[in-house]
Scaffold this motif. Structure first.
Motif, PDB file in Angstrom:
ATOM      1  N   ARG A  26      26.695  18.199  54.440  1.00  0.00           N
ATOM      2  CA  ARG A  26      26.559  18.972  53.197  1.00  0.00           C
ATOM      3  C   ARG A  26      26.363  18.001  52.048  1.00  0.00           C
ATOM      4  O   ARG A  26      26.938  16.919  52.030  1.00  0.00           O
ATOM      5  N   VAL A  27      25.517  18.397  51.106  1.00  0.00           N
ATOM      6  CA  VAL A  27      25.137  17.516  49.998  1.00  0.00           C
ATOM      7  C   VAL A  27      25.342  18.247  48.687  1.00  0.00           C
ATOM      8  O   VAL A  27      25.102  19.458  48.587  1.00  0.00           O
ATOM      9  N   TRP A  28      25.780  17.509  47.656  1.00  0.00           N
ATOM     10  CA  TRP A  28      26.024  18.123  46.344  1.00  0.00           C
ATOM     11  C   TRP A  28      24.713  18.447  45.630  1.00  0.00           C
ATOM     12  O   TRP A  28      23.772  17.654  45.654  1.00  0.00           O
ATOM     13  N   PHE A  29      24.668  19.632  45.029  1.00  0.00           N
ATOM     14  CA  PHE A  29      23.537  19.986  44.178  1.00  0.00           C
ATOM     15  C   PHE A  29      24.086  20.489  42.843  1.00  0.00           C
ATOM     16  O   PHE A  29      25.243  20.910  42.787  1.00  0.00           O
ATOM     17  N   PRO A  30      23.323  20.471  41.750  1.00  0.00           N
ATOM     18  CA  PRO A  30      21.964  19.944  41.689  1.00  0.00           C
ATOM     19  C   PRO A  30      21.928  18.420  41.873  1.00  0.00           C
ATOM     20  O   PRO A  30      22.779  17.716  41.345  1.00  0.00           O
ATOM     21  N   VAL A  31      20.934  17.951  42.645  1.00  0.00           N
ATOM     22  CA  VAL A  31      20.723  16.520  42.827  1.00  0.00           C
ATOM     23  C   VAL A  31      20.224  15.964  41.492  1.00  0.00           C
ATOM     24  O   VAL A  31      19.423  16.616  40.817  1.00  0.00           O
ATOM     25  N   SER A  32      20.720  14.784  41.111  1.00  0.00           N
ATOM     26  CA  SER A  32      20.419  14.278  39.768  1.00  0.00           C
ATOM     27  C   SER A  32      18.911  14.204  39.534  1.00  0.00           C
ATOM     28  O   SER A  32      18.146  13.808  40.408  1.00  0.00           O
ATOM     29  N   GLY A  33      18.515  14.646  38.354  1.00  0.00           N
ATOM     30  CA  GLY A  33      17.097  14.697  38.000  1.00  0.00           C
ATOM     31  C   GLY A  33      16.460  16.034  38.353  1.00  0.00           C
ATOM     32  O   GLY A  33      15.266  16.221  38.161  1.00  0.00           O
ATOM     33  N   ASN A  34      17.283  16.970  38.851  1.00  0.00           N
ATOM     34  CA  ASN A  34      16.774  18.280  39.258  1.00  0.00           C
ATOM     35  C   ASN A  34      16.134  19.023  38.081  1.00  0.00           C
ATOM     36  O   ASN A  34      16.674  19.039  36.984  1.00  0.00           O
ATOM     37  N   GLU A  35      14.973  19.634  38.346  1.00  0.00           N
ATOM     38  CA  GLU A  35      14.271  20.368  37.290  1.00  0.00           C
ATOM     39  C   GLU A  35      13.987  21.817  37.685  1.00  0.00           C
ATOM     40  O   GLU A  35      12.982  22.395  37.306  1.00  0.00           O
ATOM     41  N   CYS A  36      14.904  22.397  38.466  1.00  0.00           N
ATOM     42  CA  CYS A  36      14.714  23.775  38.932  1.00  0.00           C
ATOM     43  C   CYS A  36      15.116  24.810  37.876  1.00  0.00           C
ATOM     44  O   CYS A  36      14.855  25.998  38.027  1.00  0.00           O
ATOM     45  N   GLY A  37      15.804  24.361  36.814  1.00  0.00           N
ATOM     46  CA  GLY A  37      16.286  25.288  35.806  1.00  0.00           C
ATOM     47  C   GLY A  37      17.620  25.913  36.186  1.00  0.00           C
ATOM     48  O   GLY A  37      18.020  26.944  35.654  1.00  0.00           O
ATOM     49  N   TYR A  38      18.321  25.269  37.135  1.00  0.00           N
ATOM     50  CA  TYR A  38      19.620  25.781  37.594  1.00  0.00           C
ATOM     51  C   TYR A  38      20.698  25.381  36.598  1.00  0.00           C
ATOM     52  O   TYR A  38      20.843  24.197  36.266  1.00  0.00           O
ATOM     53  N   SER A  39      21.492  26.376  36.130  1.00  0.00           N
ATOM     54  CA  SER A  39      22.516  26.048  35.137  1.00  0.00           C
ATOM     55  C   SER A  39      23.920  26.374  35.649  1.00  0.00           C
ATOM     56  O   SER A  39      24.887  26.300  34.902  1.00  0.00           O
ATOM     57  N   GLY A  40      24.021  26.750  36.946  1.00  0.00           N
ATOM     58  CA  GLY A  40      25.339  27.069  37.508  1.00  0.00           C
ATOM     59  C   GLY A  40      26.145  25.816  37.801  1.00  0.00           C
ATOM     60  O   GLY A  40      25.745  24.697  37.464  1.00  0.00           O
ATOM     61  N   GLU A  41      27.291  26.026  38.439  1.00  0.00           N
ATOM     62  CA  GLU A  41      28.175  24.908  38.755  1.00  0.00           C
ATOM     63  C   GLU A  41      27.634  24.072  39.904  1.00  0.00           C
ATOM     64  O   GLU A  41      26.875  24.561  40.732  1.00  0.00           O
ATOM     65  N   ALA A  42      28.068  22.819  39.959  1.00  0.00           N
ATOM     66  CA  ALA A  42      27.718  21.970  41.084  1.00  0.00           C
ATOM     67  C   ALA A  42      28.441  22.487  42.332  1.00  0.00           C
ATOM     68  O   ALA A  42      29.542  23.030  42.238  1.00  0.00           O
ATOM     69  N   ASP A  43      27.815  22.346  43.474  1.00  0.00           N
ATOM     70  CA  ASP A  43      28.414  22.812  44.725  1.00  0.00           C
ATOM     71  C   ASP A  43      27.794  21.986  45.859  1.00  0.00           C
ATOM     72  O   ASP A  43      26.854  21.232  45.628  1.00  0.00           O
ATOM     73  N   ASP A  44      28.331  22.169  47.064  1.00  0.00           N
ATOM     74  CA  ASP A  44      27.676  21.472  48.169  1.00  0.00           C
ATOM     75  C   ASP A  44      26.999  22.491  49.075  1.00  0.00           C
ATOM     76  O   ASP A  44      27.349  23.670  49.091  1.00  0.00           O
ATOM     77  N   TYR A  45      25.993  22.003  49.810  1.00  0.00           N
ATOM     78  CA  TYR A  45      25.164  22.907  50.602  1.00  0.00           C
ATOM     79  C   TYR A  45      24.606  22.167  51.804  1.00  0.00           C
ATOM     80  O   TYR A  45      24.298  20.975  51.713  1.00  0.00           O
ATOM     81  N   GLY A  46      24.496  22.877  52.930  1.00  0.00           N
ATOM     82  CA  GLY A  46      23.941  22.272  54.143  1.00  0.00           C
ATOM     83  C   GLY A  46      22.707  23.032  54.596  1.00  0.00           C
ATOM     84  O   GLY A  46      22.178  23.881  53.883  1.00  0.00           O
ATOM     85  N   VAL A  47      22.251  22.724  55.815  1.00  0.00           N
ATOM     86  CA  VAL A  47      21.062  23.401  56.364  1.00  0.00           C
ATOM     87  C   VAL A  47      21.524  24.271  57.530  1.00  0.00           C
ATOM     88  O   VAL A  47      21.817  23.772  58.619  1.00  0.00           O
ATOM     89  N   SER A  48      21.614  25.590  57.287  1.00  0.00           N
ATOM     90  CA  SER A  48      22.156  26.481  58.316  1.00  0.00           C
ATOM     91  C   SER A  48      21.265  26.536  59.558  1.00  0.00           C
ATOM     92  O   SER A  48      21.734  26.798  60.648  1.00  0.00           O
ATOM     93  N   LYS A  49      19.962  26.286  59.368  1.00  0.00           N
ATOM     94  CA  LYS A  49      19.034  26.368  60.502  1.00  0.00           C
ATOM     95  C   LYS A  49      18.280  25.054  60.647  1.00  0.00           C
ATOM     96  O   LYS A  49      17.294  24.818  59.949  1.00  0.00           O
ATOM     97  N   ASN A  50      18.778  24.162  61.499  1.00  0.00           N
ATOM     98  CA  ASN A  50      18.093  22.897  61.745  1.00  0.00           C
ATOM     99  C   ASN A  50      18.362  22.421  63.163  1.00  0.00           C
ATOM    100  O   ASN A  50      19.321  22.850  63.815  1.00  0.00           O
ATOM    101  N   LEU A  51      17.500  21.558  63.656  1.00  0.00           N
ATOM    102  CA  LEU A  51      17.685  20.958  64.983  1.00  0.00           C
ATOM    103  C   LEU A  51      17.056  19.581  64.982  1.00  0.00           C
ATOM    104  O   LEU A  51      16.177  19.295  64.154  1.00  0.00           O
ATOM    105  N   TYR A  52      17.530  18.705  65.855  1.00  0.00           N
ATOM    106  CA  TYR A  52      16.815  17.448  66.066  1.00  0.00           C
ATOM    107  C   TYR A  52      17.073  16.913  67.471  1.00  0.00           C
ATOM    108  O   TYR A  52      18.086  17.236  68.100  1.00  0.00           O
TER     109      TYR A  52
END
Ligand SMILES: *[C@@H]1O[C@H](CO)[C@@H](O)[C@H](O)[C@H]1NC(C)=O
Ligand SMILES: *[C@@H]1O[C@H](CO)[C@@H](O)[C@H](O)[C@H]1NC(C)=O
Ligand SMILES: *[C@@H]1O[C@H](CO)[C@@H](O)[C@H](O)[C@H]1NC(C)=O
Ligand SMILES: *[C@@H]1O[C@H](CO)[C@@H](O)[C@H](O)[C@H]1NC(C)=O
Ligand SMILES: [Ca+2]
Ligand SMILES: [Ca+2]
Length: 366
Positions: A144-170
């Motif tokens: 899980r990684v913290w967002f917004p990642v620094s330099g983010n320009e998505c226009g997100y103004s909510g709180e920082a949080d962490d997030y992972g990839v629910s659907k991935n494989l390798y």
């Protein structure tokens, strides 16, 4: 007595959570190659849109019962059969039995590999069917990684949080003499909505970490593919979309904490702009594909240079009646990679002829 009951209950929970009867991550015949043409590796990706069986499916599935789900299944099978892919990465899959069904329909050379993700709302997973077995058991990143990642320009103004990839494989796989790490994912939807955009950048960091730590650090070639739900920063799609997030850039080139900055290439660079679309969104809800900005390229295949230079063909596969109510809302992507080995015997025979020429030159005093 109460303790014992609690124990049984916990045991039941653990078994239920940790042991999906339907998972199929294990490779028993590493790198076994059942391709009919070993000089070409045909890799495909397709978001199949709820490849489910219609029984007890989560409510977001558009197929109301097994009759509807079966119609959709037949539709997907008929799309994929003529493509003759050696490996297909699929998004929106229910489970291994659904993949096994596809293998049985498409030919005995295929085997399914999948491991359940954590998207319990849709129940969707990513999986593969393949004629070349993985070298390592299929696994998935839980980072899980913290967002917004620094330099983010998505226009997100909510709180920082962490997030992972629910659907991935390798997994790793050897295809002829290519040692490859394959990373598949289905990232958070909605390219330009601020919050999904910010979350997707964190997901791109997770995927890039897998690429660097599991593949590039070991000298492996990379194939990173899937429904990334975002536009490319490096190649324009048919409706000239510009990404708001840096997701594709992060996966291709790395991000602020990358230790290996090797770049990947988007295979769509090998096609013409008017063909670069993989998804239909019926903006005006008229059940007609009106083209234009209803078509976007949000599915991608990114590869390292050693694979990119061996590509002989890329097809954004549009031979599909996408307006059929039982069709997916995506089109597949097909890539042909030459696996014609520069065999040792070639350089040996060349050496022999050089030696022979030298010998003749010396012997006959030319
Ligand atoms: C793959 O999984 C199987 C079953 O869990 C296990 O026996 C085997 O050791 C694993 N292989 C590798 C290479 O980890
Ligand atoms: C399945 O669902 C469709 C659409 O709701 C409906 O028309 C059809 O009668 C259903 N079939 C069965 C066997 O339940
Ligand atoms: C990069 O590393 C710093 C320091 O550990 C950390 O605070 C930051 O969240 C990391 N960036 C990403 C995108 O993970
Ligand atoms: C001659 O053989 C060597 C050893 O197999 C090989 O590395 C080299 O490339 C060959 N040279 C030519 C000109 O084919
Ligand atoms: Ca089901
Ligand atoms: Ca339309």
């Amino acid at each position: 007595m109460k303790t014992f009951a609690t124990f049984l209950f916990l045991l039941f929970l653990i078994l239920k959570i940790s042991c999906y009867a339907e998972d199929c991550p294990t490779t028993t015949t590493a790198n076994e190659d059942r391709r009919s043409d070993v000089e070409n590796f045909r890799l495909c990706h397709f978001n199949a849109k709820f490849l489910f069986d219609g029984n007890d499916d989560p409510s977001p599935s558009p197929w109301q019962n097994s009759t509807e789900a079966d119609k959709h299944y037949e539709n997907v099978k008929e799309l994929l059969a003529p493509m003759e892919c050696d490996m297909i990465h699929l998004a929106e899959v229910e489970d291994c039995p659904m993949l096994q069904r596809l293998c049985d329909s498409l030919g005995s050379a295929y085997k399914p590999y999948m491991i359940h993700g954590t998207d319990t709302y849709t129940g969707q997973n990513v999986g593969i069917i393949t004629k070349i077995d993985p070298e390592t058991n299929l696994t998935r990143s839980t980072e899980r990684v913290w967002f917004p990642v620094s330099g983010n320009e998505c226009g997100y103004s909510g709180e920082a949080d962490d997030y992972g990839v629910s659907k991935n494989l390798y997994f790793k796989v050897k295809v002829s003499d290519l040692k490859i790490l394959v990373v598949g994912a289905h990232l958070r939807a909605f390219p330009t909505s601020p919050e999904p955009c910010a979350r997707r950048e964190a997901q791109a960091v997770v995927i890039r970490d897998v690429i660097e730590q599991q593949g590039l650090s070991d000298g492996y070639e990379i194939i990173a593919l899937g429904d990334f739900n975002d536009y490319s920063d490096s190649v324009e799609d048919s409706s000239s979309n510009v990404p708001l997030s840096r997701s594709l850039k992060f996966m291709r080139e790395g991000y602020e904490n990358s230790t290996i900055t090797t770049s990947l290439f988007n295979v769509a660079l090998k096609t013409t702009q008017e063909n670069r679309y993989s998804s239909w969104y019926d903006r005006n809800s008229n059940d007609v594909d009106d083209g234009g900005n209803e078509n976007t390229m949000i599915d991608h295949i990114l590869v390292s240079s050693g694979i990119y230079e061996k590509i002989t063909r890329v097809v954004e596969w549009h031979e599909y009646d996408i307006e059929d109510p039982y069709s997916s809302d995506h089109w597949p992507i097909l890539v042909d990679i030459s696996t014609l080995e520069e065999s040792a015997s070639d350089s040996f025979s060349l050496n022999v002829s050089i030696l022979l020429t030298l010998f003749l030159l010396v012997f006959f005093n030319f």
